[in-house]
Write an enzyme that holds these catalytic residues in place. Structure first.
Site, mmCIF file in Angstrom:
data_model
loop_
_atom_site.group_PDB
_atom_site.id
_atom_site.type_symbol
_atom_site.label_atom_id
_atom_site.label_comp_id
_atom_site.label_asym_id
_atom_site.label_seq_id
_atom_site.Cartn_x
_atom_site.Cartn_y
_atom_site.Cartn_z
ATOM 1 N N ARG A 136 -2.862 -7.438 -16.330
ATOM 2 C CA ARG A 136 -2.768 -6.023 -16.702
ATOM 3 C C ARG A 136 -3.041 -5.901 -18.193
ATOM 4 O O ARG A 136 -2.524 -6.697 -18.981
ATOM 5 C CB ARG A 136 -1.369 -5.521 -16.358
ATOM 6 C CG ARG A 136 -1.118 -4.100 -16.747
ATOM 7 C CD ARG A 136 0.119 -3.563 -16.071
ATOM 8 N NE ARG A 136 -0.055 -3.449 -14.616
ATOM 9 C CZ ARG A 136 0.702 -2.668 -13.839
ATOM 10 N NH1 ARG A 136 1.658 -1.944 -14.352
ATOM 11 N NH2 ARG A 136 0.476 -2.610 -12.535
ATOM 12 N N LYS A 180 2.201 -13.052 -13.036
ATOM 13 C CA LYS A 180 1.439 -11.904 -13.519
ATOM 14 C C LYS A 180 1.221 -12.087 -15.011
ATOM 15 O O LYS A 180 2.070 -12.662 -15.696
ATOM 16 C CB LYS A 180 2.203 -10.595 -13.302
ATOM 17 C CG LYS A 180 1.318 -9.377 -13.209
ATOM 18 C CD LYS A 180 0.839 -9.148 -11.784
ATOM 19 C CE LYS A 180 0.082 -7.847 -11.628
ATOM 20 N NZ LYS A 180 -0.109 -7.500 -10.220
ATOM 21 N N ALA A 192 0.844 1.678 -5.722
ATOM 22 C CA ALA A 192 1.362 1.221 -7.017
ATOM 23 C C ALA A 192 2.348 0.067 -6.831
ATOM 24 O O ALA A 192 3.056 -0.006 -5.827
ATOM 25 C CB ALA A 192 2.064 2.379 -7.729
ATOM 26 N N ASP A 230 -6.231 -6.234 -12.623
ATOM 27 C CA ASP A 230 -5.076 -5.363 -12.396
ATOM 28 C C ASP A 230 -5.354 -4.088 -13.187
ATOM 29 O O ASP A 230 -6.473 -3.879 -13.678
ATOM 30 C CB ASP A 230 -3.791 -6.066 -12.856
ATOM 31 C CG ASP A 230 -2.526 -5.386 -12.320
ATOM 32 O OD1 ASP A 230 -2.148 -5.688 -11.177
ATOM 33 O OD2 ASP A 230 -1.937 -4.547 -13.020
HETATM 34 C C1 PPY Z 1 -1.600 -7.563 -7.002
HETATM 35 O O1 PPY Z 1 -1.633 -7.473 -5.771
HETATM 36 O O2 PPY Z 1 -0.872 -6.830 -7.688
HETATM 37 C C2 PPY Z 1 -2.423 -8.593 -7.667
HETATM 38 O O3 PPY Z 1 -2.172 -8.900 -8.784
HETATM 39 C C3 PPY Z 1 -3.538 -9.153 -6.867
HETATM 40 C C4 PPY Z 1 -4.048 -10.489 -7.255
HETATM 41 C C5 PPY Z 1 -3.448 -11.642 -6.820
HETATM 42 C C6 PPY Z 1 -3.963 -12.887 -7.135
HETATM 43 C C7 PPY Z 1 -5.084 -12.954 -7.882
HETATM 44 C C8 PPY Z 1 -5.678 -11.787 -8.310
HETATM 45 C C9 PPY Z 1 -5.164 -10.570 -8.015
#
Ligand code: PPY
Length: 355
Positions: A44, A80, A263, A117
């Site tokens: 993100r 993340k 979301a 993201d």
């Molecule tokens: C999400 O679903 O919020 C993601 O971040 C999806 C994702 C998962 C793994 C690699 C790239 C994106």
């Protein structure tokens, strides 16, 4: 909250914070769990009030990824990344930051896989991949990836809305249903399109006045202001923007029969799931209904699945939700708690089940 409190109060495996001196950005990588496999989660990029706010966002999103993969039975853990950028970052500086960030991802040697993201695109993943390959998913097709996660995310949410309608009154048809969509970004706009194609009546809003104007001009949907979207009488309220939108202030206002949207982290607190249940609003847990992008991208790029098999996994989100609605009814708990229990039972199985 202080940064000490934020870091001490999280039950995840670890939070890595680095300063990108050249751009003035913070790079935050939160690894919640690698129990079921390497941690996967998007990157993100946005501005935050301070570092603590960025860390909280990364941690909450990482936790949600663990649940997302566990419910789906995937051999992946949750993580993340957040790139907390300064205001007015130029195009070149942004690109250079993405390259340095890719090197940071690569230095983790496969503990963390990432993709797009909010605030990043498949084209950005091409740039991250220059230094971060092979740990970068959902690049463009010309860049060797599957082309992005927004289309399968939107498809999964569409399936999830239909399943939620079935859960409400036994009829999954969208024809004539009124759906209020909050946020018409990369996923929201695809969802609006498919809902309209299925005959739904869509009311939409977006934080951007320009986007609202564009929607008004196109004429296919009713457009309301950002605050009014909570008060719209509808069958389904679909949050497709930022997190924390379901809380003690907004839940009493809702005039929907169900909440089902794309979301991440829609509930401000877990108790907000109970608040929805008390109001008789059926809630599709966000880490279940929004999993389409993750399942599709990981299925194709990490597990070697065919497009058909990955598309089946996305379609399966509807059945997974109906299963969770049954469990919640049987156990007399909120759908959020039922979904968490399901994820936790998968996490308790060791070694990780094969997908
Ligand atoms: C999400 O679903 O919020 C993601 O971040 C999806 C994702 C998962 C793994 C690699 C790239 C994106």
């Amino acid at each position: 909250m202080t940064l000490d409190g934020v870091l001490a109060g999280w039950e995840g495996e670890g939070t890595m914070i680095s300063r990108d001196v050249e751009s003035g950005a913070w790079i935050v990588i939160a690894l919640h769990s690698t129990h079921l496999g390497p941690a996967g989660g998007g990157t993100r990029m946005r501005e935050y009030a301070d570092l603590a706010e960025a860390v909280v966002d990364a941690q909450r999103l990482a936790t949600s990824m663990t649940y997302k993969f566990a419910v789906a039975g995937f051999p992946m853990g949750g993580g993340k990344a957040v790139l907390a950028v300064p205001r007015g970052l130029g195009v070149e500086a942004r690109r250079d930051l993405l390259r340095r960030y890719g090197a940071r991802v690569k230095s983790l040697r496969g503990a963390f896989f990432t993709g797009p993201d909010v605030g990043t695109s498949p084209a950005d993943m091409d740039v991250v991949g220059e230094t971060g390959a092979p740990y970068v998913f959902a690049r463009t097709r010309s860049g060797g990836g599957c082309g992005g996660s927004s289309p399968p995310t939107a498809r999964g949410v569409h399936e999830g809305i239909a399943a939620t309608l079935r859960g409400l009154d036994g009829d999954a048809s969208l024809d004539g249903r009124r759906i209020a969509v909050q946020g018409v970004g990369s996923v929201g706009q695809l969802l609006v399109k498919s809902l309209l194609e299925a005959g739904a009546r869509v009311v939409a809003s977006d934080a951007s006045a320009a986007v609202r104007e564009g929607l008004r001009g196109a004429g296919a949907v009713e457009v309301v202001g950002i605050e009014e979207i909570y008060d719209v009488p509808c069958d389904v309220f679909a949050p497709c923007a930022m997190g924390g939108v379901l809380n003690s202030e907004t839940i009493p206002r809702l005039r929907c029969r169900a909440v089902a949207g794309a979301a991440n982290n829609q509930l401000l607190e877990a108790v907000d799931g109970d608040r929805l249940r008390q109001r008789g609003i059926l809630y599709a847990p966000d880490f279940v209904i929004s999993a389409g992008g993750a399942l599709y991208v990981v299925g194709i790029e990490a597990l070697g699945w065919s497009e058909e098999r990955a598309a089946d996994a996305v379609r399966g989100i509807g059945d997974t939700l109906l299963d969770i609605y049954r469990r919640a009814a049987d156990e007399e708990v909120s759908t959020e708690r039922a979904a968490r229990r399901l994820a936790e039972s998968r996490l308790a199985q060791s070694p990780a089940p094969a997908a």
